[in-house]
Design an enzyme around this catalytic site. Structure first.
Site, PDB file in Angstrom:
ATOM      1  N   HIS A 174      11.170   2.398   1.829  1.00 23.97           N
ATOM      2  CA  HIS A 174      10.685   1.346   2.449  1.00 23.97           C
ATOM      3  C   HIS A 174      11.210  -0.025   2.049  1.00 23.97           C
ATOM      4  CE1 HIS A 174       6.607   3.460   3.647  1.00 23.97           C
ATOM      5  NE2 HIS A 174       7.493   3.734   4.431  1.00 23.97           N
ATOM      6  N   SER A 194       0.850  -1.174  -0.051  1.00 21.16           N
ATOM      7  CA  SER A 194      -0.063   0.159  -0.148  1.00 21.16           C
ATOM      8  C   SER A 194       1.014   1.220   0.001  1.00 21.16           C
ATOM      9  CB  SER A 194      -1.069   0.267   0.999  1.00 21.16           C
ATOM     10  OG  SER A 194      -1.746  -0.957   1.082  1.00 21.16           O
ATOM     11  N   ASP A 195       1.921   1.125   0.314  1.00 23.08           N
ATOM     12  CA  ASP A 195       3.087   2.373   0.175  1.00 23.08           C
ATOM     13  C   ASP A 195       4.258   2.218  -0.157  1.00 23.08           C
ATOM     14  OD1 ASP A 195       3.352   5.293   0.768  1.00 23.08           O
ATOM     15  OD2 ASP A 195       3.447   5.157   2.742  1.00 23.08           O
ATOM     16  N   LEU A 196       4.714   1.402  -1.223  1.00 24.93           N
ATOM     17  CA  LEU A 196       5.644   1.186  -1.741  1.00 24.93           C
ATOM     18  C   LEU A 196       6.564   2.178  -2.099  1.00 24.93           C
ATOM     19  CD1 LEU A 196       7.386  -1.644  -2.235  1.00 24.93           C
ATOM     20  CD2 LEU A 196       6.648  -1.555  -4.409  1.00 24.93           C
ATOM     21  N   SER A 238       1.924   7.683  -0.485  1.00 25.98           N
ATOM     22  CA  SER A 238       2.882   8.609  -0.917  1.00 25.98           C
ATOM     23  C   SER A 238       2.444   8.948  -2.265  1.00 25.98           C
ATOM     24  CB  SER A 238       4.370   8.269  -0.868  1.00 25.98           C
ATOM     25  OG  SER A 238       4.463   7.907   0.531  1.00 25.98           O
TER      26      SER A 238
END
Length: 198
Positions: free
Chosen positions: A63, A57-59, A96
């Site tokens: 990360h 969901s927020d690659l 993001s």
């Protein structure tokens, strides 16, 4: 360790060591072969996670840790989503925006295609050393992505066939992008010196 084990462990081990991909990109662009090798590792993680109906969901580069021999570690599962077994997508508005696909920005919907869009942006940054919309003011970035405005050209040092792979990953229309299997095949083609489908 499977993505599910990583998320549900009661006493997770300390985060693995490695250099943040974001820091690597800030230093310099990566070679085409190394960029694809890392991208293929990320794609393999996504494939395994999606097989369990899990979505990061927020690659983004912040990360992702790169270890010895370009091994890939994905961290920060704070908004990882688990959908229904019969579903291929779920809704989570937190992401993001620099790495969010046009459809994700419009609907907040998480999907396989949206996650691979994020990977496409990451691969672009590894190859170019800058964001595809680096020329756009931050306040205008979301609109540029949603509208499908022209991205900055990639450096001439990036092989044309690899540029085509990135362009297909970042196609504005979902149906023009890779399937999960086809992307893995083209990464393998490039790494082994074969022509890419793109």
């Amino acid at each position: 360790v499977s993505p599910r084990d990583t998320v549900t462990a009661r006493n997770p081990e300390p985060e693995p060591e490695g250099e943040p991909l974001a820091a690597m990109i800030l230093k310099r662009s990566l070679s085409p072969m190394r960029s694809v090798r890392i991208a293929a590792g990320i794609a393999d993680f996504l494939r395994r996670a999606h097989s369990l109906n899990l979505f990061h969901s927020d690659l983004k580069p912040q990360h992702i840790l790169i270890g010895p021999k370009d091994s890939v570690r994905i961290i920060d599962f704070g908004i990882m989503t688990e959908g229904e077994a019969s579903s291929t997508s779920d809704t989570n508005p937190f992401a993001s925006r620099e790495y969010a696909s046009p459809e994700r920005l419009l609907s907040g919907r998480i999907s396989r295609s949206a996650e691979y869009w994020s990977l496409g942006v990451i691969l672009y940054e590894m190859l170019a050393g800058y964001h595809p919309y680096g020329q756009i003011r931050p306040t205008d970035l979301e609109r540029a992505i949603v509208d499908g405005q022209r991205m900055s050209p990639m450096p001439d040092t990036v092989p044309v066939d690899l540029q085509a792979v990135v362009e297909k990953m970042l196609a504005h229309r979902v149906e023009s992008r890779y399937s999960e299997a086809a992307l893995g095949a083209d990464f393998d083609n490039y790494l082994n010196g074969r022509p890419t489908a793109a």
